[in-house]
Scaffold this active site. Structure first.
Site, PDB file in Angstrom:
ATOM      1  N   LYS A   1     104.706  50.197  14.455  1.00 42.47           N
ATOM      2  CA  LYS A   1     105.111  50.796  15.876  1.00 42.47           C
ATOM      3  C   LYS A   1     105.353  49.667  16.847  1.00 42.47           C
ATOM      4  O   LYS A   1     105.069  48.663  16.916  1.00 42.47           O
ATOM      5  CB  LYS A   1     103.943  51.664  16.274  1.00 42.47           C
ATOM      6  CG  LYS A   1     103.711  52.823  15.390  1.00 42.47           C
ATOM      7  CD  LYS A   1     104.778  53.658  15.037  1.00 42.47           C
ATOM      8  CE  LYS A   1     104.616  55.058  14.388  1.00 42.47           C
ATOM      9  NZ  LYS A   1     104.459  55.337  13.048  1.00 42.47           N
TER      10      LYS A   1
HETATM   11  C1  LIG Z   1     103.425  56.851  12.847  1.00 40.85           C
HETATM   12  C2  LIG Z   1     103.545  58.219  13.179  1.00 40.85           C
HETATM   13  C3  LIG Z   1     102.438  58.855  13.159  1.00 40.85           C
HETATM   14  C4  LIG Z   1     101.302  58.613  12.568  1.00 40.85           C
HETATM   15  O1  LIG Z   1     100.602  57.474  12.783  1.00 40.85           O
HETATM   16  P1  LIG Z   1      99.591  56.632  11.833  1.00 40.85           P
HETATM   17  O2  LIG Z   1      99.103  55.419  12.856  1.00 40.85           O
HETATM   18  O3  LIG Z   1     100.526  55.721  10.818  1.00 40.85           O
HETATM   19  O4  LIG Z   1      98.701  57.538  11.214  1.00 40.85           O
HETATM   20  C5  LIG Z   1     102.531  60.129  13.622  1.00 40.85           C
HETATM   21  N1  LIG Z   1     103.706  60.657  14.034  1.00 40.85           N
HETATM   22  C6  LIG Z   1     104.789  59.963  14.045  1.00 40.85           C
HETATM   23  C7  LIG Z   1     105.949  60.469  14.632  1.00 40.85           C
HETATM   24  C8  LIG Z   1     104.846  58.591  13.387  1.00 40.85           C
HETATM   25  O5  LIG Z   1     106.068  57.958  13.703  1.00 40.85           O
END
Ligand SMILES: *Cc1c(COP(=O)(O)O)cnc(C)c1O
Length: 398
Positions: A186
């Site tokens: 992210k």
């Molecule tokens: C990455 C992501 C998540 C979940 O995040 P994690 O930390 O990997 O559990 C949820 N929604 C979206 C749109 C994402 O891109």
């Protein structure tokens, strides 16, 4: 999009504070931790950076969504409207609280189509969960209006759009609650982690307890805490928060680089005949983690993707339509409600019914869409080269 590309001594330094003290847990051990409260500091920094009253860190973005749904009281029999194009975490979180994920069409913003949301509202709808996919936002005014009319919660999944804004407000802070993921890929990362943001004190207090076995956190003695409700362990560790603390301070730099690289590459791609781009409800608020583009037909798009693969430059270009994680078409485990444990028969039936609906509008959009992720490491020369090669290969293929 990824903050991991910029790993540096700043992250190392924050981590070393925690490693030196040896207190890896966010609660308690007041004396031994030598004044280091990385999780508390990161929560304060989230409130400050994004402009919300409360922030509760979690162990992941998925845990943040689950926590937010629970804190909003969404559960048995409730329906949550979510988009057909998202990450699997959306329906995982809804199912985990016992609620029904109701899938709606997306539009050319690549996010929830307000008209489809309206069509999917029933007397059991409790929440609308837009997902600000690939760096840019849903049509939040339209969705807020629907929530107001029908007295529904608005829960923003802003996991992929950290730093994006809508009409001057940060994505994730506009609904009743919003979430970020700080997983490894992210815009800013903790390694693993997430956060629930809200301006509603009750939602925050419940989130705080829920992520730590229902502890009320009112006293100084953890063992003497009361448990007003049953929670889970969705805690983040001090190690993860330390990384996030370094990253959030660098976020302005990440976003600026992202925007610069996005602008240049988009201007080069826009020279490809027939190409068009996603609609961004507030163009100034795009976090610029991806460029999402369309070709005129599904066939041309498939040919372009094949040609990019053959040319060895597909990496970083995502054709979600054929991807196992992000689009309804390939979610066979959801279509067959394949859970390890038994679901209530009603929930199972509803999951299967929802996941096996047709999504002609989403199909028509997603089959023509490719998203190009933006690296923070590209030089201007590399972007010009990338743009030129993509143009050459795509033009030839279509
Ligand atoms: C990455 C992501 C998540 C979940 O995040 P994690 O930390 O990997 O559990 C949820 N929604 C979206 C749109 C994402 O891109």
């Amino acid at each position: 999009m990824p903050g991991y590309e910029k790993w540096s001594d700043l992250e190392r330094k924050e981590l070393m504070d925690v490693i030196d003290s040896g207190i890896l847990m966010r609660y308690g051990f007041d004396g031994a931790r030598k004044g280091h409260w990385k999780s508390k500091e990161l929560e304060a920094a989230v409130c400050e950076t994004f402009g919300c009253h409360y922030a509760q860190l979690t162990s992941s973005g998925t845990a943040a969504l689950t926590t937010a749904l629970s804190a909003l009281g969404v559960g048995y029999g409730d329906e949550v409207i979510m988009p057909s194009f998202t990450f699997v975490a959306s329906f995982e979180a809804v199912i985990s609280v016992g609620a029904i994920p109701v899938l709606a069409e997306i539009d050319d913003t690549l996010t929830l189509d307000p008209a489809s949301v309206r069509k999917n509202i029933t007397s059991r709808t409790r929440a609308i969960m837009p997902v600000h996919m690939c760096g840019s936002m849903a049509d939040l005014d339209a969705l807020k209006e629907i929530c107001r009319e029908h007295n529904l919660w608005l829960l923003e999944d802003a996991c992929q759009s950290i730093g994006g804004t809508y009409k001057g407000k940060k994505l994730g802070t506009i609904g009743d609650a919003g979430t970020f993921s700080f997983d490894f890929v992210k815009t800013m990362t903790c390694g693993e982690g997430g956060v629930v943001m809200t301006n509603n004190q009750e939602v925050y207090v419940k989130s705080d307890g829920y992520t730590d076995h229902g502890h009320d956190h009112l006293g100084v003695d953890r063992g003497a805490d009361l448990h007003p409700f049953i929670g889970y362990n969705f805690r983040i560790s001090e190690l993860h928060s330390a990384v996030g603390l370094a990253q959030i301070r660098r976020l302005p730099e990440f976003l600026e680089t992202q925007k610069k690289n996005h602008t240049l590459l988009k201007s080069l791609l826009s020279e490809i005949p027939g190409i068009s781009f996603r609609r961004v409800p507030d163009p100034a608020g795009d976090s610029c983690s991806f460029i999402s583009w369309f070709l005129p037909t599904a066939e041309q798009t498939q040919r372009a993707v094949d040609a990019l693969r053959e040319a060895g430059i597909l990496a970083g270009n995502f054709y979600w339509y054929n991807n196992n994680w992000h689009y309804i078409r390939k979610w066979d485990h959801l279509k067959n409600a394949l859970t390890l444990n038994s679901l209530s028969p009603e929930l199972r039936t509803r999951i299967e019914a929802e996941a096996n609906k047709d999504f002609p509008i989403s199909d028509a959009i997603m089959s023509r869409c490719v998203s190009t992720s933006i690296s923070l490491l590209w030089t201007e020369e590399q972007i010009r080269e990338k743009g030129a090669r993509m143009r050459e290969v795509i033009e030839k293929a279509i």
